[in-house]
Design an enzyme around this catalytic site. Structure first.
Site, PDB file in Angstrom:
ATOM      1  N   LYS A  95       9.979  -0.554   3.202  1.00 61.27           N
ATOM      2  CA  LYS A  95       9.908  -1.764   4.015  1.00 61.27           C
ATOM      3  C   LYS A  95      10.902  -2.786   3.480  1.00 61.27           C
ATOM      4  O   LYS A  95      10.974  -3.021   2.267  1.00 61.27           O
ATOM      5  CB  LYS A  95       8.491  -2.335   3.982  1.00 61.27           C
ATOM      6  CG  LYS A  95       8.269  -3.545   4.893  1.00 61.27           C
ATOM      7  CD  LYS A  95       6.801  -3.975   4.846  1.00 61.27           C
ATOM      8  CE  LYS A  95       6.515  -5.152   5.773  1.00 61.27           C
ATOM      9  NZ  LYS A  95       5.090  -5.554   5.743  1.00 61.27           N
ATOM     10  N   SER A 109       2.870  -6.387  10.278  1.00 64.03           N
ATOM     11  CA  SER A 109       4.307  -6.614  10.225  1.00 64.03           C
ATOM     12  C   SER A 109       5.119  -5.360   9.922  1.00 64.03           C
ATOM     13  O   SER A 109       6.312  -5.293  10.197  1.00 64.03           O
ATOM     14  CB  SER A 109       4.620  -7.667   9.168  1.00 64.03           C
ATOM     15  OG  SER A 109       4.289  -7.194   7.856  1.00 64.03           O
ATOM     16  N   SER A 144      -1.080  -5.520   7.519  1.00 62.73           N
ATOM     17  CA  SER A 144       0.274  -5.124   7.906  1.00 62.73           C
ATOM     18  C   SER A 144       0.643  -3.689   7.573  1.00 62.73           C
ATOM     19  O   SER A 144       1.704  -3.217   7.981  1.00 62.73           O
ATOM     20  CB  SER A 144       1.304  -6.069   7.275  1.00 62.73           C
ATOM     21  OG  SER A 144       1.207  -7.350   7.850  1.00 62.73           O
TER      22      SER A 144
END
Length: 520
Positions: A85, A160, A184
């Site tokens: 990420k 997210s 997330s």
């Protein structure tokens, strides 16, 4: 084994084939790079990646193959590729937090989890898309474009960390790292049919993860199986002296728990407040079926009440923006971040900061900074932030009371399946509600795992089942999760991801199919 079959294998299977010499790491990495090239780009591509790290990934893979050929003892996951990420700083690759204010920034150091990935010799395929600074529930708030759900290219992949979940769901990577502040990792896992884990707060070092809300953020694994997630958490977990909140517990025994294959005699609590009214009918149906399967496997299902959970969402959306406004204050064009100069005189530090933040931050980040700054302001601190922290204590006590009765808790991960792109972009309150079942775990710092529970009746999209355990008892969610995963795969005739329609073709073919359907 064909490249298509290879990339659909679990990370554990890939590791076994590497160890036996059936495949090489270079072949494995190249197969994933080819898959990324096939489905990630273009107008209707998945767009899970912001940066592809092909050269370094292949170099690491070649080094692993050479070491293995020389009979060097290697980590079990050595040579298995992984995606990262783009909130986790990585030397040699851009780290942007999906924000214009960090566009092109190259970190001079590695996050602790990246050091551990490198030590295990796992090739990093690249950096994945996210909502800017991890603020969002749909990956529509990235400064570099949306990510699409591999199940339906017109739907969100969650947020997210939608990029990491979509990459794993689309077979672009077998493993990924995400961060979970209010869901997330778990919420994208639920809507993409993948496994996502938020470890106990402090079980995995946060050093090198760009902070949004420091008391809530947690790095964790994204995978396609529960065992794969356990193997990855064992790599990245453990004490880190560079993180003052790091636990001293070793990250061992998680994979063994996932392999145990037994829930007989365990008490599993159904949280009354985390299902029922407000949850999509198809989500409820799959949840109830999961309870039946666990009951048949010998677990005792017990209903528990956590009455203060109804205040968790409100408390979270005061604590999180308050901490975010403090953490993001340094991105001002003077200390950190790309600088934007005001277009007219006079040139002062205050006006440079204002111009930089206006140009560098997106709407959702600005919204949360404003909300957090207000909640922390003189005269409002006790009424808002202070009250939210007291509610947080009540949520923690609810968990303590529940875990005095049961071994783990279970709930749907999200109240609905994935919604359509653009459907809630102008309705942030509605979007925030998607995290209603995941937020309590972050407030309490306990571990949570989501796994695919099947497909909803209404739309054929994935439903997530969430398991929660007491702090430092991460092994419990892996134990129960692996059993439930096996039971569900038997019921559904194999892994849920095998039924994803968009994954059977390239992005171009999927686009052509949609165009043909619209023409008819």
């Amino acid at each position: 084994m064909s490249a298509s079959a290879l990339i659909r294998s679990s990370a554990a299977v890939m590791a076994a084939k590497l160890a036996s010499g059936e495949i090489t790491s270079v072949e494995l990495v190249q197969a994933h790079l080819d898959r990324i090239a096939e489905v990630d780009g273009g107008e209707r591509g998945i767009h899970a990646f912001l940066h592809v790290n092909a050269e370094e990934a292949l170099a690491v893979a070649a080094d692993v193959d050479a070491r293995r050929a020389a009979s060097e003892e290697l980590h079990e996951l050595a040579g298995v590729p992984i995606a990262i990420k783009d909130l986790i700083v990585t030397k040699g690759q851009p780290t942007t937090a999906a924000s214009k204010i960090l566009e092109g920034w190259m970190s001079p150091y590695d996050a602790t989890v990246i050091k551990k990935i490198r030590a295990a010799r796992m090739p990093m395929l690249g950096k994945t898309n996210l909502d800017e600074f991890a603020m969002g529930s749909s990956t529509e708030h990235s400064a570099y474009g949306i990510t699409r759900n591999p199940w339906d290219l017109d739907r969100i992949p969650g947020g997210s960390g939608g990029g990491s979940a979509a990459a794993v769901a689309a077979f672009e990577a077998p493993l990924a790292l995400g961060t979970d502040t209010g869901g997330s990792i778990r919420q994208p896992g639920a809507v993409t049919g993948t496994v996502g884990v938020k470890p106990t707060y402090g079980a995995v070092s946060r050093y090198g993860a760009i902070a949004m809300a420091s008391s809530l953020d947690q790095i964790g694994p994204v995978s396609r199986t529960v065992l794969d997630a356990a193997l990855l958490q064992e790599v990245i977990g453990g004490h880190d002296p560079l993180d003052s909140t790091s636990l001293t517990d070793p990250s061992t025994g998680l994979a063994d728990a996932a392999r145990l294959g037994n829930v007989a005699g365990m008490k599993i609590g159904v949280v009354k407040e985390l299902h029922g009214e407000g949850f999509q009918a198809g989500v409820e149906n799959r949840f109830n079926e999961s309870l039946d399967l666990l009951r048949e496997a010998g677990a005792e299902i017990v209903e528990v009440s956590c009455p203060n959970f109804k205040y968790a969402l409100g408390a979270y959306y005061l604590i999180m923006p308050s901490e975010a406004s403090s953490n993001l204050a340094k991105f001002d064009g003077v200390r950190f971040g790309n600088r934007t100069l005001p277009t007219d005189a006079p040139l002062t530090i205050e006006r440079v900061m204002a111009a930089t933040r206006a140009a560098g931050f997106g709407d959702e980040v600005k919204r949360r900074i404003i909300l957090g700054t207000y909640a922390l302001s003189a005269g409002y601190y006790d009424a808002y932030y202070g009250s939210a922290q007291r509610v947080r204590t009540l949520v923690q006590r609810d968990f303590e009371a529940a875990f005095a009765q049961v071994d783990v808790l279970i709930s749907p991960t999200t109240p609905t399946t994935a919604f359509k792109l653009g459907e809630k972009i102008d309705d942030p309150l509605s979007m925030y509600l998607l995290d209603i079942a995941t937020i309590p775990a972050n407030l309490a710092g306990i571990p949570g795992l989501t796994l695919p529970g099947g497909l909803a009746d209404e739309d054929g999209l994935p439903v997530g089942i969430q398991l929660l355990a007491p702090a430092r008892e991460d092994a419990r969610v892996y134990r129960v999760g692996a059993v439930l995963e096996s039971l569900l795969e038997t019921k559904w005739g194999g892994p849920i991801l095998d039924q994803a329609p968009a994954l059977a073709s390239t992005a171009d073919e999927a686009t052509a199919k949609i165009a043909a359907e619209e023409a008819n």
